[in-house]
Scaffold this motif. Sequence first.
Motif, PDB file in Angstrom:
ATOM      1  N   LYS A 146      -9.038   1.152 -12.229  1.00 16.38           N
ATOM      2  CA  LYS A 146     -10.149   0.537 -11.487  1.00 16.38           C
ATOM      3  C   LYS A 146     -10.027   0.721  -9.970  1.00 16.38           C
ATOM      4  O   LYS A 146     -11.005   0.639  -9.256  1.00 16.38           O
ATOM      5  N   THR A 147      -8.810   0.933  -9.494  1.00 11.39           N
ATOM      6  CA  THR A 147      -8.602   0.946  -8.040  1.00 11.39           C
ATOM      7  C   THR A 147      -9.020   2.276  -7.418  1.00 11.39           C
ATOM      8  O   THR A 147      -8.613   3.332  -7.882  1.00 11.39           O
ATOM      9  N   GLU A 148      -9.842   2.170  -6.399  1.00  7.82           N
ATOM     10  CA  GLU A 148     -10.234   3.367  -5.648  1.00  7.82           C
ATOM     11  C   GLU A 148      -9.142   3.711  -4.649  1.00  7.82           C
ATOM     12  O   GLU A 148      -8.625   2.836  -3.951  1.00  7.82           O
ATOM     13  N   ILE A 149      -8.780   4.975  -4.575  1.00  8.37           N
ATOM     14  CA  ILE A 149      -7.793   5.404  -3.581  1.00  8.37           C
ATOM     15  C   ILE A 149      -8.527   5.657  -2.269  1.00  8.37           C
ATOM     16  O   ILE A 149      -9.587   6.298  -2.261  1.00  8.37           O
ATOM     17  N   ASP A 150      -8.003   5.164  -1.178  1.00 11.26           N
ATOM     18  CA  ASP A 150      -8.614   5.446   0.136  1.00 11.26           C
ATOM     19  C   ASP A 150      -8.240   6.855   0.560  1.00 11.26           C
ATOM     20  O   ASP A 150      -7.056   7.185   0.619  1.00 11.26           O
ATOM     21  N   ILE A 151      -9.243   7.659   0.838  1.00 12.39           N
ATOM     22  CA  ILE A 151      -8.960   9.051   1.211  1.00 12.39           C
ATOM     23  C   ILE A 151      -9.438   9.302   2.641  1.00 12.39           C
ATOM     24  O   ILE A 151     -10.586   9.016   2.975  1.00 12.39           O
ATOM     25  N   TYR A 152      -8.522   9.800   3.456  1.00 12.95           N
ATOM     26  CA  TYR A 152      -8.872  10.052   4.857  1.00 12.95           C
ATOM     27  C   TYR A 152      -8.571  11.491   5.259  1.00 12.95           C
ATOM     28  O   TYR A 152      -7.583  12.078   4.820  1.00 12.95           O
ATOM     29  N   GLN A 177      -4.405  16.442  -5.799  1.00 10.45           N
ATOM     30  CA  GLN A 177      -3.672  16.150  -7.032  1.00 10.45           C
ATOM     31  C   GLN A 177      -2.645  15.033  -6.851  1.00 10.45           C
ATOM     32  O   GLN A 177      -2.160  14.471  -7.820  1.00 10.45           O
ATOM     33  N   ALA A 178      -2.338  14.666  -5.594  1.00  7.05           N
ATOM     34  CA  ALA A 178      -1.391  13.582  -5.342  1.00  7.05           C
ATOM     35  C   ALA A 178      -1.964  12.224  -5.757  1.00  7.05           C
ATOM     36  O   ALA A 178      -1.243  11.226  -5.821  1.00  7.05           O
ATOM     37  N   ILE A 179      -3.281  12.187  -6.035  1.00  5.45           N
ATOM     38  CA  ILE A 179      -3.906  10.925  -6.461  1.00  5.45           C
ATOM     39  C   ILE A 179      -3.225  10.372  -7.716  1.00  5.45           C
ATOM     40  O   ILE A 179      -3.012   9.169  -7.841  1.00  5.45           O
ATOM     41  N   ASP A 180      -2.863  11.258  -8.633  1.00  8.01           N
ATOM     42  CA  ASP A 180      -2.185  10.822  -9.860  1.00  8.01           C
ATOM     43  C   ASP A 180      -0.924  10.024  -9.548  1.00  8.01           C
ATOM     44  O   ASP A 180      -0.653   8.989 -10.141  1.00  8.01           O
ATOM     45  N   LEU A 192      -3.903  11.025   2.569  1.00  5.05           N
ATOM     46  CA  LEU A 192      -4.332  11.760   3.755  1.00  5.05           C
ATOM     47  C   LEU A 192      -4.448  13.213   3.339  1.00  5.05           C
ATOM     48  O   LEU A 192      -3.443  13.839   2.977  1.00  5.05           O
ATOM     49  N   THR A 193      -5.649  13.715   3.320  1.00  5.71           N
ATOM     50  CA  THR A 193      -5.798  15.086   2.856  1.00  5.71           C
ATOM     51  C   THR A 193      -6.822  15.837   3.707  1.00  5.71           C
ATOM     52  O   THR A 193      -7.870  15.308   4.053  1.00  5.71           O
ATOM     53  N   THR A 241       0.865  -1.188   0.000  1.00  5.02           N
ATOM     54  CA  THR A 241       0.000   0.000   0.000  1.00  5.02           C
ATOM     55  C   THR A 241       0.893   1.228   0.000  1.00  5.02           C
ATOM     56  O   THR A 241       1.804   1.324   0.826  1.00  5.02           O
ATOM     57  N   THR A 242       0.654   2.155  -0.920  1.00  2.00           N
ATOM     58  CA  THR A 242       1.411   3.403  -0.877  1.00  2.00           C
ATOM     59  C   THR A 242       0.558   4.455  -0.172  1.00  2.00           C
ATOM     60  O   THR A 242      -0.666   4.454  -0.270  1.00  2.00           O
ATOM     61  N   LEU A 243       1.230   5.333   0.552  1.00  2.00           N
ATOM     62  CA  LEU A 243       0.532   6.295   1.392  1.00  2.00           C
ATOM     63  C   LEU A 243       1.187   7.664   1.245  1.00  2.00           C
ATOM     64  O   LEU A 243       2.409   7.774   1.238  1.00  2.00           O
TER      65      LEU A 243
END
Lengths: 335, 259
Positions: free
Chosen positions: B200-206, B66-69, B85-86, B58-60
Motif C-alpha cells: 500500500k505504501t507509495e515510495i517517494d521518488i525524487y 528497480q531499487a523500489i523492490d 533518488l533516481t 524512512t529508508t533512502l
Amino acid sequence: MSRGILLYAQITKSGYVHPVFFELASKAQELSKKLNNEPIIALIMTTKGNTEKFKEGFQKFGIDKVYALENERFENYISDYYITSAVNVIKQIDPSVILIGATCEGRDFAPGISTALHTGLTADCIELDINEKGQLAATRPTFGGQLMATILSKKTPQMATVRPNVFKPLEEDVVKDTEFVYPEVNLDGIEERVKILNFIKGIENERNKLLDAKIIIAGGMGMKNAKGFEMLEDAAKVIGAEVGATRAAVEAGIAKRNMQIGQTGVTVTPKIYIACGISGAIQHIVGMENSDKIFAVNIDKNAPIFEHCDCGIVGDVFEVLPEMVEFLKKINENI
Amino acid sequence: MMKILVCVKQVPDTTNIKWTENNTIQREGLESVMNPFDIFAVEEALKIKNKRHNVSITTLTMGPNQAIDMLKKTIARGCDSACLLTDRKFAGADTYATSKTIASAIRTKYADFNLIICGQFAVDGDTAQTGPAIANNLKIPQVTYVKEIVDANEFHVTVRRELEEGIETVQVKLPALICVLQGDYEPSPVTINGVKKALKTEIDIYSADNIDIAAEDAGLKGSPTYVSKAFRPVKKHECVFVENSSDFCNELKECLQDE
C-alpha cells in the motif's frame, strides 16, 4: 618547491605512531622522485608536547617537514576536532597528494577532509603510483576483491587511504634534517558533540603477531569448534607458527577476533601459510594471497581455496592435521 | 517524535561473480541484493522503534527504479516510508558526488531528521566513505564502526564502536549520523502485515530538480575521481594437488627447511 606529499601520522590509543605511517613514508620516497622531489610532509595531531617523542622517527623516515597540531582536545581521536583542525592546516599546505592509513580512524577521518576540500578520495588502496602525467594512480580492490580498479582524481589534493601492511617500511634509514612547525590550533567555540564515555582495550592493543609471522596456520569453519582451533594451536607450537582464522570462524565464536585474516581483519604476508578447513571466500583470500607459499587442506575439492594455493590436499583436516603434527615432531627431534 | 533515516544501497551479489572471456564482470544475470551492512542499519533503527514510542523510519536510496523492490522490503520489515533518488544525472557518481546528492535530498526533503544510520561498508565498492561524507556535507557529527546502539533518546545516541584496539563507547548529540557494522544476530523477518503495508505504501521518488542539486554536482560530472583502468587480479598461486598426507607433509617439510 611547493606542494608536497602529505602523510597522516595517526597516534594509536596506546600512544605510538601507527606502523602504516612508516609504510606510507617508504612509498612516499618513491612517489616523490616521480613528482620532481616534492617534499614529504607529515601531519601529526596530539596533546601538548607529545610530538617531541616521535621526532627521531620522522627524521629517520625521510620526512622533510612535520606539521604538529598540539591541543589538549587531541587526547583521543574525535572526528569533529580532528577534521576541522586538519582541514585548516591542509588548506595552507595545499599538497598535491594526501595519504592516510586505511585504519578505522583513517577511514573515519579521510572522507571529512575530502568533503571539506572538495576533492576526491580513493579508499583502501593496495598500490600507488605516479602516472606519466604526474597524477596519483591509486589501485584498489572492488567487488569484494574480485576486480581491481585504478582510480585517478581530476582535483587536488589527490587523496587516498592505504591498507596497512601492504607496503614495506624503509629497510634503511633515510635521515633528513626535518623541519618541525607548530601551527596554532583554535578549537574555541567548537561544540562537544561527540563524547567518549569509555574505552576497553582489546587484546589487539599490542601489534598483532600475525603481521610479522613467518609461518601462519589458519582455520575456517572446517575446524568445526574451539577444540579444532586447539589442534591448530598445538600444531603451531611444533612449527613455530601463529594461528589465524577466517571471519566466519571468528563470528561463530570458535576463534578469537585478533586472529581474523582478510578484508575486515589483518592482511598477512608470511613465508608459509597453511589453510585448514578454509573454503576460501574472496574476502579471506585478499588478506593472505601475498604469502610466499600457501598450503591448503579441504574436504571439498571444489573449494575456491585451491585456486589460491601452491600445494593442496583434498581430505579431512582432522586426519591430515594430526599426521602432519606427528611428522613435524619427528623432524624436530631429528634436528 | 524521533525521525530516523536509513541510507541503503542495492549491490550486485558479489559472492557469485562470473567472468566473461575478456575478463570483465558478466553483468547479465548478476542478481542485486541489499547491501548486507545496510540490513543491520535498518535493524538498528527497528530496534530503537521497538523500544520507544513515536519513532518513524524512512529508508533512502539512490539508484535505478528497480531499487523500489528493496525499499518495499524495508517497509515489509517494519520501516514506515521510503524514498528513491533516481535520475540519469546521478549515474556514474563517486562517493563525493553520491554523498553530496544524498545530503541535498536530506536537506530539502527530510530536514527534520534526528538520526541517520548507514551501513559501514557497501560490499561492491567497499569504500566506507559515503556515510561520513554525508555527515560532513550536513555538518553533523559522525560515529563510524558502530557494533551496537546502546541507548537512544531525542537528544543523544550512545553506541558501542568496535575498533582495532578495543571497544569504545561514545555518546553523540543529535542530529547525527552513525555507520554500523554487521550484527551478530539474525535480522528480523518480513511479516505478512508488513508485506500488506509495503504494497500500500507509495515510495517517494525524487529527481535532481526536486532536491536542489545542480547537474554539474551530481553523477559522473560531479565526481572528482574516475576509474582509469579495471582489471582482474593476477592469480598469484597455482595449485599442485597431492594424493596423501605424507606427500603433503614432505612438500611442507621442504618449504620449512628453506626457511
